[in-house]
Write a protein that holds these residues in place. Structure first.
Motif, PDB file in Angstrom:
ATOM      1  N   GLU A   1       0.840  -1.198   0.000  1.00  0.00           N
ATOM      2  CA  GLU A   1       0.000   0.000   0.000  1.00  0.00           C
ATOM      3  C   GLU A   1       0.876   1.249   0.000  1.00  0.00           C
ATOM      4  O   GLU A   1       1.851   1.328   0.732  1.00  0.00           O
ATOM      5  CB  GLU A   1      -0.898   0.038   1.239  1.00  0.00           C
ATOM      6  N   SER A   2       0.520   2.207  -0.818  1.00  0.00           N
ATOM      7  CA  SER A   2       1.290   3.446  -0.830  1.00  0.00           C
ATOM      8  C   SER A   2       0.414   4.674  -0.657  1.00  0.00           C
ATOM      9  O   SER A   2       0.928   5.775  -0.544  1.00  0.00           O
ATOM     10  CB  SER A   2       2.093   3.558  -2.130  1.00  0.00           C
TER      11      SER A   2
ATOM     12  N   GLU B   1      -5.000   6.361   8.720  1.00  0.00           N
ATOM     13  CA  GLU B   1      -5.149   4.945   8.353  1.00  0.00           C
ATOM     14  C   GLU B   1      -3.918   4.144   8.778  1.00  0.00           C
ATOM     15  O   GLU B   1      -4.048   3.020   9.271  1.00  0.00           O
ATOM     16  CB  GLU B   1      -5.387   4.808   6.855  1.00  0.00           C
ATOM     17  N   VAL B   2      -2.726   4.713   8.605  1.00  0.00           N
ATOM     18  CA  VAL B   2      -1.506   4.028   9.063  1.00  0.00           C
ATOM     19  C   VAL B   2      -1.575   3.834  10.573  1.00  0.00           C
ATOM     20  O   VAL B   2      -1.283   2.741  11.081  1.00  0.00           O
ATOM     21  CB  VAL B   2      -0.237   4.819   8.671  1.00  0.00           C
ATOM     22  N   VAL B   3      -1.979   4.860  11.298  1.00  0.00           N
ATOM     23  CA  VAL B   3      -2.079   4.749  12.754  1.00  0.00           C
ATOM     24  C   VAL B   3      -3.109   3.683  13.132  1.00  0.00           C
ATOM     25  O   VAL B   3      -2.860   2.861  14.024  1.00  0.00           O
ATOM     26  CB  VAL B   3      -2.421   6.115  13.395  1.00  0.00           C
ATOM     27  N   ALA B   4      -4.248   3.641  12.457  1.00  0.00           N
ATOM     28  CA  ALA B   4      -5.272   2.630  12.755  1.00  0.00           C
ATOM     29  C   ALA B   4      -4.727   1.218  12.536  1.00  0.00           C
ATOM     30  O   ALA B   4      -4.896   0.335  13.389  1.00  0.00           O
ATOM     31  CB  ALA B   4      -6.510   2.867  11.889  1.00  0.00           C
ATOM     32  N   VAL B   5      -4.069   1.006  11.411  1.00  0.00           N
ATOM     33  CA  VAL B   5      -3.520  -0.315  11.100  1.00  0.00           C
ATOM     34  C   VAL B   5      -2.441  -0.706  12.112  1.00  0.00           C
ATOM     35  O   VAL B   5      -2.417  -1.837  12.608  1.00  0.00           O
ATOM     36  CB  VAL B   5      -2.966  -0.341   9.655  1.00  0.00           C
ATOM     37  N   MET B   6      -1.559   0.232  12.438  1.00  0.00           N
ATOM     38  CA  MET B   6      -0.463  -0.095  13.346  1.00  0.00           C
ATOM     39  C   MET B   6      -0.930  -0.244  14.794  1.00  0.00           C
ATOM     40  O   MET B   6      -0.352  -1.037  15.539  1.00  0.00           O
ATOM     41  CB  MET B   6       0.648   0.948  13.229  1.00  0.00           C
ATOM     42  N   THR B   7      -1.965   0.462  15.196  1.00  0.00           N
ATOM     43  CA  THR B   7      -2.474   0.240  16.553  1.00  0.00           C
ATOM     44  C   THR B   7      -3.154  -1.127  16.650  1.00  0.00           C
ATOM     45  O   THR B   7      -3.055  -1.779  17.687  1.00  0.00           O
ATOM     46  CB  THR B   7      -3.418   1.373  17.023  1.00  0.00           C
ATOM     47  N   ASP B   8      -3.791  -1.564  15.571  1.00  0.00           N
ATOM     48  CA  ASP B   8      -4.316  -2.938  15.554  1.00  0.00           C
ATOM     49  C   ASP B   8      -3.163  -3.935  15.651  1.00  0.00           C
ATOM     50  O   ASP B   8      -3.246  -4.930  16.375  1.00  0.00           O
ATOM     51  CB  ASP B   8      -5.106  -3.211  14.277  1.00  0.00           C
TER      52      ASP B   8
ATOM     53  N   TYR C   1       7.145   3.810  10.624  1.00  0.00           N
ATOM     54  CA  TYR C   1       7.980   4.794   9.929  1.00  0.00           C
ATOM     55  C   TYR C   1       7.778   4.664   8.418  1.00  0.00           C
ATOM     56  O   TYR C   1       7.533   5.638   7.723  1.00  0.00           O
ATOM     57  CB  TYR C   1       9.445   4.558  10.294  1.00  0.00           C
ATOM     58  N   GLU C   2       7.857   3.435   7.919  1.00  0.00           N
ATOM     59  CA  GLU C   2       7.678   3.229   6.483  1.00  0.00           C
ATOM     60  C   GLU C   2       6.245   3.538   6.046  1.00  0.00           C
ATOM     61  O   GLU C   2       6.032   4.103   4.977  1.00  0.00           O
ATOM     62  CB  GLU C   2       8.056   1.818   6.066  1.00  0.00           C
ATOM     63  N   GLY C   3       5.273   3.180   6.872  1.00  0.00           N
ATOM     64  CA  GLY C   3       3.892   3.482   6.530  1.00  0.00           C
ATOM     65  C   GLY C   3       3.650   4.980   6.410  1.00  0.00           C
ATOM     66  O   GLY C   3       2.894   5.426   5.556  1.00  0.00           O
TER      67      GLY C   3
ATOM     68  N   PRO D   1      -9.827   0.745   7.887  1.00  0.00           N
ATOM     69  CA  PRO D   1      -8.939  -0.405   7.734  1.00  0.00           C
ATOM     70  C   PRO D   1      -8.672  -1.122   9.060  1.00  0.00           C
ATOM     71  O   PRO D   1      -8.609  -0.491  10.112  1.00  0.00           O
ATOM     72  CB  PRO D   1      -7.653   0.217   7.186  1.00  0.00           C
ATOM     73  N   LEU D   2      -8.521  -2.416   8.972  1.00  0.00           N
ATOM     74  CA  LEU D   2      -8.186  -3.264  10.108  1.00  0.00           C
ATOM     75  C   LEU D   2      -6.800  -3.832   9.846  1.00  0.00           C
ATOM     76  O   LEU D   2      -6.532  -4.352   8.752  1.00  0.00           O
ATOM     77  CB  LEU D   2      -9.205  -4.399  10.247  1.00  0.00           C
ATOM     78  N   GLY D   3      -5.909  -3.725  10.819  1.00  0.00           N
ATOM     79  CA  GLY D   3      -4.569  -4.288  10.684  1.00  0.00           C
ATOM     80  C   GLY D   3      -4.490  -5.662  11.316  1.00  0.00           C
ATOM     81  O   GLY D   3      -4.957  -5.859  12.437  1.00  0.00           O
ATOM     82  N   ILE D   4      -3.925  -6.610  10.591  1.00  0.00           N
ATOM     83  CA  ILE D   4      -3.750  -7.984  11.076  1.00  0.00           C
ATOM     84  C   ILE D   4      -2.293  -8.369  10.889  1.00  0.00           C
ATOM     85  O   ILE D   4      -1.732  -8.180   9.808  1.00  0.00           O
ATOM     86  CB  ILE D   4      -4.665  -8.961  10.301  1.00  0.00           C
TER      87      ILE D   4
END
Length: 172
Positions: free
Chosen positions: A10-11, A17-24, A108-110, A56-59
């Motif tokens: 994903e770019s 959204e990055v924060v949501a995915v990474m907190t998951d 960081y990369e996200g 988004p959901l992060g898994i």
């Protein structure tokens, strides 16, 4: 088996959204830590994004299997997300903050679109990383939690994935 993509593919994610995915992802790491386990190989390709109605959901996937197989074969498995303590020879010195480093490096990369460091033992041990806001249009508010998560010294990192996720969410 997942109908989604990885953070590595994903770019076009927004900061929130990055924060949501990474907190998951941090919640998954926190939960596995309750059983005295760790991941040990968090990379953007191991963080899956599944679109839900509410965002988004992060898994987290893989759970360190690639690293374990490589190490069992006598290979040194170095990625841009490898914590400095994972490069130590001899008995493992990894702990909860090792996964915090991985979460920070992937975050960081996200946020920036670039890994914090090349997959080089020397550069990982040196730990000279510019803050995310100097690399991209990432809000400066995220510099402190991300840079703390990827501190070379494990004692300078967040104590837990939960603390890192809380700090990220506080910056939104």
């Amino acid at each position: 088996f997942l109908d989604g993509s990885t953070l590595g593919s994903e770019s076009e994610l927004t900061t929130s959204e990055v924060v949501a995915v990474m907190t998951d992802g941090a919640e998954a790491i926190r939960n596995v830590g309750l059983y005295n386990a760790s991941h040990g190989n968090i990379t953007p390709d191991n963080v899956w994004i599944v679109e839900q109605d509410d965002g988004p959901l992060g898994i987290v996937g893989d759970w360190g299997l690639r690293r374990a197989v490589a190490e069992a074969q006598g290979e040194t498995h170095v990625t841009p997300y490898t914590a400095p303590e994972q490069l130590a020879r001899g008995p493992s010195t990894t702990n909860d903050t090792t996964d915090v480093y991985g979460l920070g490096a992937v975050t960081y990369e996200g946020l920036t679109g670039e890994p914090p460091l090349p997959a080089s033992e020397e550069e990982i041990l040196a730990g000279e990383v510019p803050p995310p806001s100097e690399v991209s249009e990432t809000p400066e508010a995220f510099d402190e939690p991300v840079m703390r998560a990827i501190a070379t010294d494990p004692d300078e990192r967040f104590d837990s994935a939960y603390d890192f996720a809380s700090a990220l969410k506080d910056r939104l």
